[in-house]
Design an enzyme around this catalytic site. Structure first.
Site, mmCIF file in Angstrom:
data_model
loop_
_atom_site.group_PDB
_atom_site.id
_atom_site.type_symbol
_atom_site.label_atom_id
_atom_site.label_comp_id
_atom_site.label_asym_id
_atom_site.label_seq_id
_atom_site.Cartn_x
_atom_site.Cartn_y
_atom_site.Cartn_z
ATOM 1 N N GLY A 84 -16.003 10.261 -5.973
ATOM 2 C CA GLY A 84 -14.739 9.634 -6.365
ATOM 3 C C GLY A 84 -14.708 8.162 -5.993
ATOM 4 O O GLY A 84 -15.452 7.714 -5.116
ATOM 5 N N ILE A 85 -13.857 7.433 -6.710
ATOM 6 C CA ILE A 85 -13.714 5.995 -6.457
ATOM 7 C C ILE A 85 -12.227 5.646 -6.405
ATOM 8 O O ILE A 85 -11.381 6.437 -6.831
ATOM 9 C CB ILE A 85 -14.372 5.143 -7.574
ATOM 10 C CG1 ILE A 85 -13.752 5.470 -8.955
ATOM 11 C CG2 ILE A 85 -15.879 5.351 -7.590
ATOM 12 C CD1 ILE A 85 -14.150 4.497 -10.055
ATOM 13 N N GLN A 144 -1.445 3.467 -6.488
ATOM 14 C CA GLN A 144 -2.522 4.387 -6.898
ATOM 15 C C GLN A 144 -2.116 5.280 -8.077
ATOM 16 O O GLN A 144 -2.418 6.474 -8.065
ATOM 17 C CB GLN A 144 -2.921 5.282 -5.724
ATOM 18 C CG GLN A 144 -3.805 4.614 -4.680
ATOM 19 C CD GLN A 144 -4.563 5.641 -3.872
ATOM 20 O OE1 GLN A 144 -3.973 6.596 -3.377
ATOM 21 N NE2 GLN A 144 -5.869 5.475 -3.739
ATOM 22 N N TYR A 147 -5.417 6.864 -9.322
ATOM 23 C CA TYR A 147 -6.042 7.814 -8.383
ATOM 24 C C TYR A 147 -5.153 9.057 -8.208
ATOM 25 O O TYR A 147 -5.631 10.196 -8.222
ATOM 26 C CB TYR A 147 -6.249 7.101 -7.053
ATOM 27 C CG TYR A 147 -7.043 7.852 -6.016
ATOM 28 C CD1 TYR A 147 -8.436 7.766 -5.978
ATOM 29 C CD2 TYR A 147 -6.407 8.627 -5.056
ATOM 30 C CE1 TYR A 147 -9.161 8.447 -5.012
ATOM 31 C CE2 TYR A 147 -7.121 9.306 -4.085
ATOM 32 C CZ TYR A 147 -8.504 9.209 -4.064
ATOM 33 O OH TYR A 147 -9.212 9.885 -3.100
ATOM 34 N N ILE A 180 -9.251 9.713 5.767
ATOM 35 C CA ILE A 180 -10.465 10.014 6.516
ATOM 36 C C ILE A 180 -11.185 8.708 6.842
ATOM 37 O O ILE A 180 -11.197 7.781 6.010
ATOM 38 C CB ILE A 180 -11.395 10.925 5.669
ATOM 39 C CG1 ILE A 180 -10.653 12.211 5.224
ATOM 40 C CG2 ILE A 180 -12.680 11.265 6.429
ATOM 41 C CD1 ILE A 180 -10.134 13.085 6.338
HETATM 42 N N1 CAA Z 1 5.763 1.731 -0.056
HETATM 43 C C1 CAA Z 1 6.659 0.802 -0.352
HETATM 44 N N2 CAA Z 1 6.351 -0.499 -0.440
HETATM 45 C C2 CAA Z 1 5.084 -0.841 -0.199
HETATM 46 C C3 CAA Z 1 4.090 0.093 0.122
HETATM 47 C C4 CAA Z 1 4.487 1.426 0.202
HETATM 48 N N3 CAA Z 1 3.613 2.410 0.518
HETATM 49 N N4 CAA Z 1 2.938 -0.549 0.298
HETATM 50 C C5 CAA Z 1 3.187 -1.855 0.097
HETATM 51 N N5 CAA Z 1 4.464 -2.023 -0.196
HETATM 52 C C6 CAA Z 1 5.149 -3.281 -0.451
HETATM 53 C C7 CAA Z 1 4.716 -4.307 0.562
HETATM 54 O O1 CAA Z 1 5.462 -4.155 1.751
HETATM 55 C C8 CAA Z 1 5.009 -5.604 -0.156
HETATM 56 O O2 CAA Z 1 6.382 -5.904 -0.091
HETATM 57 P P1 CAA Z 1 6.847 -7.322 0.489
HETATM 58 O O3 CAA Z 1 6.177 -8.340 -0.393
HETATM 59 O O4 CAA Z 1 8.317 -7.249 0.340
HETATM 60 O O5 CAA Z 1 6.353 -7.330 1.892
HETATM 61 C C9 CAA Z 1 4.737 -5.251 -1.618
HETATM 62 O O6 CAA Z 1 4.773 -3.828 -1.689
HETATM 63 C C10 CAA Z 1 3.368 -5.730 -2.062
HETATM 64 O O7 CAA Z 1 2.411 -5.177 -1.158
HETATM 65 P P2 CAA Z 1 0.981 -5.810 -1.001
HETATM 66 O O8 CAA Z 1 1.112 -7.189 -0.426
HETATM 67 O O9 CAA Z 1 0.088 -4.868 -0.272
HETATM 68 O O10 CAA Z 1 0.588 -5.955 -2.552
HETATM 69 P P3 CAA Z 1 -0.812 -6.212 -3.167
HETATM 70 O O11 CAA Z 1 -0.596 -6.332 -4.636
HETATM 71 O O12 CAA Z 1 -1.555 -7.271 -2.428
HETATM 72 O O13 CAA Z 1 -1.615 -4.850 -2.854
HETATM 73 C C11 CAA Z 1 -2.075 -2.546 -2.935
HETATM 74 C C12 CAA Z 1 -1.121 -3.653 -3.370
HETATM 75 C C13 CAA Z 1 -3.490 -2.836 -3.469
HETATM 76 C C14 CAA Z 1 -1.587 -1.240 -3.540
HETATM 77 C C15 CAA Z 1 -2.130 -2.475 -1.399
HETATM 78 O O14 CAA Z 1 -0.804 -2.326 -0.917
HETATM 79 C C16 CAA Z 1 -2.931 -1.276 -0.920
HETATM 80 O O15 CAA Z 1 -4.144 -1.315 -0.905
HETATM 81 N N6 CAA Z 1 -2.251 -0.220 -0.516
HETATM 82 C C17 CAA Z 1 -2.913 0.989 0.005
HETATM 83 C C18 CAA Z 1 -3.119 1.992 -1.105
HETATM 84 C C19 CAA Z 1 -3.736 3.222 -0.507
HETATM 85 O O16 CAA Z 1 -3.209 3.850 0.398
HETATM 86 N N7 CAA Z 1 -4.907 3.599 -0.987
HETATM 87 C C20 CAA Z 1 -5.576 4.759 -0.448
HETATM 88 C C21 CAA Z 1 -7.055 4.501 -0.496
HETATM 89 S S1 CAA Z 1 -7.950 5.758 0.354
HETATM 90 C C22 CAA Z 1 -7.873 7.075 -0.627
HETATM 91 O O17 CAA Z 1 -7.383 7.032 -1.720
HETATM 92 C C23 CAA Z 1 -8.487 8.336 -0.102
HETATM 93 C C24 CAA Z 1 -7.508 9.427 -0.097
HETATM 94 O O18 CAA Z 1 -7.652 10.368 -0.877
HETATM 95 C C25 CAA Z 1 -6.420 9.466 0.904
#
Ligand code: CAA
Length: 240
Positions: A84-85, A144, A147, A180
């Site tokens: 997965g990616i 996501q 995803y 993880i």
């Molecule tokens: N809920 C509500 N608001 C959120 C939030 C959330 N979960 N996450 C971020 N925000 C808000 C931020 O607080 C920010 O608000 P402010 O500007 O008011 O502070 C706004 O959304 C923008 O956030 P970012 O600056 O992070 O925005 P970005 O465009 O630079 O990045 C993103 C967006 C790429 C989605 C980044 O937030 C990110 O990487 N998030 C994590 C996503 C995640 O959990 N991925 C899991 C990967 S691992 C996996 O998938 C394996 C698995 O099976 C578990």
């Protein structure tokens, strides 16, 4: 008699932990990978587990790859769809390519691999399929949509195929990992990840070996009454 198992994305991260756990339990394992030949070579040298290269998003490549594994190791009894990616980003900024790549690699791959292995399992009256879903397919996750949609699809696919396979001795189950300690999770910005970890009741990331433990349980010969289930391994982050 040793069972033959294919683990997709089986040379790194969670997949590598699954491959080694199954090999230690006596399975004959084939670990697949898409691109990182150097990593696959290092994994093979370290573990002795043979590696096979193909793109699980490509149906014809899956058919050829599974035939190659069966020729080298024997008919496939166990399939772990782990590859997965991620291409995270909020929807209003997500390019179509990021949607398509994630659906292809994380969901279409499951169809491809099951489609080419399941008929033989069905014919032989035994099979174990474990699909790696995600907490984010169960609960959704900001950034996501691709995803979460793919992983949610994995959970539906699992329950549907479980119904088809049941009377032929083929079980189909899902594992839904939480966060993880892996390369994939390390791509999440640190300040976002810190907030996520703060919401995990167990108060830490999981280990790949903790997912492998679940796979071993589900693929066992004496797990024949467990099918269509989802095993959540997420430190209590989402109780579902
Ligand atoms: N809920 C509500 N608001 C959120 C939030 C959330 N979960 N996450 C971020 N925000 C808000 C931020 O607080 C920010 O608000 P402010 O500007 O008011 O502070 C706004 O959304 C923008 O956030 P970012 O600056 O992070 O925005 P970005 O465009 O630079 O990045 C993103 C967006 C790429 C989605 C980044 O937030 C990110 O990487 N998030 C994590 C996503 C995640 O959990 N991925 C899991 C990967 S691992 C996996 O998938 C394996 C698995 O099976 C578990």
């Amino acid at each position: 008699m040793s069972r033959v198992a294919i683990v997709t994305g089986g040379t790194r991260g969670i997949g590598a932990a699954i491959s080694t756990a199954l090999a230690e339990a006596g399975y004959i394992v084939a670990a697949t990978y898409r691109s990182d030949t150097r990593q696959a070579g290092a994994f093979e040298a370290e573990t002795g587990i043979p590696t096979f290269r193909w793109d699980v998003g490509d149906f014809d490549a899956c058919a050829a790859g599974v035939a190659e594994v069966a020729e080298a190791l024997g008919p496939v009894d166990v399939l772990v769809n782990n590859a997965g990616i991620t291409r995270d980003g909020t929807l209003h900024k997500m390019p179509l390519e990021a949607w398509q790549a994630v659906i292809q690699t994380n969901l279409t791959s499951c169809f491809n691999m099951c489609r080419v292995t399941y008929p033989d399992m069905r014919g032989r009256g035994f099979g174990r399929i474990v699909n790696v879903g995600s907490i984010n397919g169960q609960a959704g996750q900001y950034g996501q949509v691709n995803y979460a949609a793919a992983k949610s699809g994995i959970h539906g696919f699992t329950k549907a195929l479980a119904q088809e396979g049941a009377r032929f001795g083929v079980t189909v189950n899902a594992i839904a990992p939480g966060y993880i300690d892996s390369d994939m999770v390390r791509q999440v910005p640190e300040k976002v990840l810190d907030k996520i970890i703060a919401r995990i009741p167990v108060q830490r990331l999981g280990q790949a070996s903790e997912i492998a433990r679940g796979v071993r349980f589900l693929v066992a010969d004496d797990a024949g009454f467990i099918t269509g289930s989802t095993l959540s391994i997420n430190g209590g982050q989402h109780m579902y």
